[in-house]
Design an enzyme around this catalytic site. Structure first.
Site, PDB file in Angstrom:
ATOM      1  N   TYR A   1       0.868  -1.252   0.088  1.00 30.24           N
ATOM      2  CA  TYR A   1      -0.006   0.098  -0.130  1.00 30.24           C
ATOM      3  C   TYR A   1       0.834   1.157  -0.006  1.00 30.24           C
ATOM      4  CZ  TYR A   1      -4.248  -2.571   0.753  1.00 30.24           C
ATOM      5  OH  TYR A   1      -5.202  -3.458   0.516  1.00 30.24           O
TER       6      TYR A   1
ATOM      7  N   GLU B   1      -7.859  -7.555   5.517  1.00 28.08           N
ATOM      8  CA  GLU B   1      -6.863  -8.504   5.127  1.00 28.08           C
ATOM      9  C   GLU B   1      -6.192  -9.304   6.096  1.00 28.08           C
ATOM     10  OE1 GLU B   1      -4.979  -6.107   2.302  1.00 28.08           O
ATOM     11  OE2 GLU B   1      -6.787  -5.780   1.063  1.00 28.08           O
TER      12      GLU B   1
END
Length: 395
Positions: A98, A140
């Site tokens: 990310y 996640e």
């Protein structure tokens, strides 16, 4: 929740940013893959990149998340986040990635919007990004824990125990662990990712629903050949090369379109290869002796193109309160109805929860008809095979 300082900035700039998102995401992917070509080679779907669908899906998810932050600040768009997180987990995405995405996405925003990206605007949209990224990372992380794997470590070699030709363009593979251990538990409706090594050295990944119920000692996936390169490079490779005795890399099971527990009535509606998660649900219902009311709808081109057609009939017949409705574009003498699936005339039980899987036009049509019949939007769930181009447009 956005800070008080960011809310008016995001609200004022949303039209400009939203209007430029397609150009921003195009520039973003160009930058990302130039810096990290291995991501396009071994992680991102090259077919979706070539078609532009992944770019559209990313733009839609960012816009939908920003709108949700402004319109419903006390709520998170959990349905959207869950869908994305399950797909990310099936690919082995890690939290560190990310940061890489942030670097290239915000550079692309500045390149496209130029001087309009003041420090104040940059800070506000930075909040949007990290609120979404951190929310996805949290989901996640939980998914990896539930799967019993370390972050991103979702892959395991599996042997093809059996290959079955289902239709001229559909083949199923029965998978087992190479060490003989039982396959992991999963929820009916979930999918796995399959990674294959292609002739050019790429290791491309695609998702396939587990098309039989949990509880079997082996897994089954059903693969429809997709025409064209790179869109169909994995399915074509599996059709042309994968044989019993071969090994493939397979992820842990993920996916949030899953059979709900309880006794509430169900509508399972599918088109084409979208029947595969429904088969797992029906197999589980039949194996557990369920007495739920289950209305099954399936649409296909012809009887010959309908994979697992006899199995579908057998599973529905095994349910004491099951009903099957078939539509084929060319039904021949199959007894099925002609044309596209039409749920408007079906006898749907009160309080039905609907699960839909198939091409996007099918999903839109069936969902619209169900809403028109009074089925609550919250009770209609769907799975798209490929990038979700529906994000932000369900309501």
């Amino acid at each position: 929740m956005l800070s008080e300082q960011a809310v008016p900035v995001v609200r004022a700039t949303l039209p400009a940013v939203g209007g430029a998102l397609d150009r921003i995401t195009e520039r973003f992917y160009g930058r990302l893959f130039a810096a990290h070509p291995e991501l396009l080679r071994d992680l991102f779907n090259r077919g979706n990149q070539a078609s532009g669908e992944q770019r559209q899906a990313l733009a839609g998810s960012i816009a939908a998340f920003a709108v949700a932050l402004l319109d419903r600040p006390e709520e998170r768009p959990d349905v959207m986040l869950s869908r994305i997180a399950h797909k990310h987990a099936s690919l082995g995405v890690t939290s560190a990635q990310y940061k890489t995405v942030h670097e290239h996405l915000f550079a692309a925003i500045v390149e496209v919007l130029g001087d309009a990206v003041t420090p104040e605007v940059a800070r506000a949209w930075d909040e949007v990004y990290w609120l979404m990224a951190n929310a996805l990372t949290a989901v996640e992380t939980r998914l990896y824990q539930q799967a019993g794997v370390a972050e991103g470590q979702v892959w395991r070699s599996m042997e093809i125990a059996e290959r079955r030709e289902e239709t001229p363009d559909t083949v199923s593979f029965v998978l087992r662990h190479t060490d003989g251990t039982p396959t992991a538990a999963f929820r009916p409706g979930q999918y796995v990712s399959v990674q294959v090594a292609l002739p050019d050295g790429a290791r491309q990944i695609r998702q396939y629903s587990l098309s039989a119920a949990p509880g079997h000692p082996q897994w089954r996936i059903t693969v429809k050949r997709v025409a064209g390169d790179p869109a169909g490079e994995v399915s074509s490779w599996l059709h042309d090369h994968a044989r019993a005795g071969d090994t493939v890399e397979v992820s842990a099971p993920f996916g949030d379109l899953v059979l709900p527990e309880g006794e509430s009535p169900l509508l399972l509606a599918s088109a084409g290869i979208g029947s595969t998660p429904m088969l797992a649900m029906l197999d589980h219902l039949a194996a557990t002796g369920s007495t739920r009311q289950v209305v099954v709808v399936h649409a296909d081109r012809t009887p010959a193109s309908h994979a697992h057609a006899a199995e579908l009939r057998r599973l529905v017949d095994a349910l004491p309160h099951g009903a099957l409705h078939l539509w084929y574009e060319e039904p021949g003498d199959s007894g099925a109805l002609t044309g596209r699936a039409d749920v408007t005339a079906l006898d749907l039980p009160a309080g039905v929860t609907a699960y839909l899987c198939g091409p996007l036009p099918f999903l839109r049509a069936v969902r619209g008809d169900l809403v028109g019949r009074g089925v609550a939007a919250a009770d209609i769930h769907y799975e798209v095979f490929g990038p979700d181009l529906w994000l932000g447009n369900e309501n």
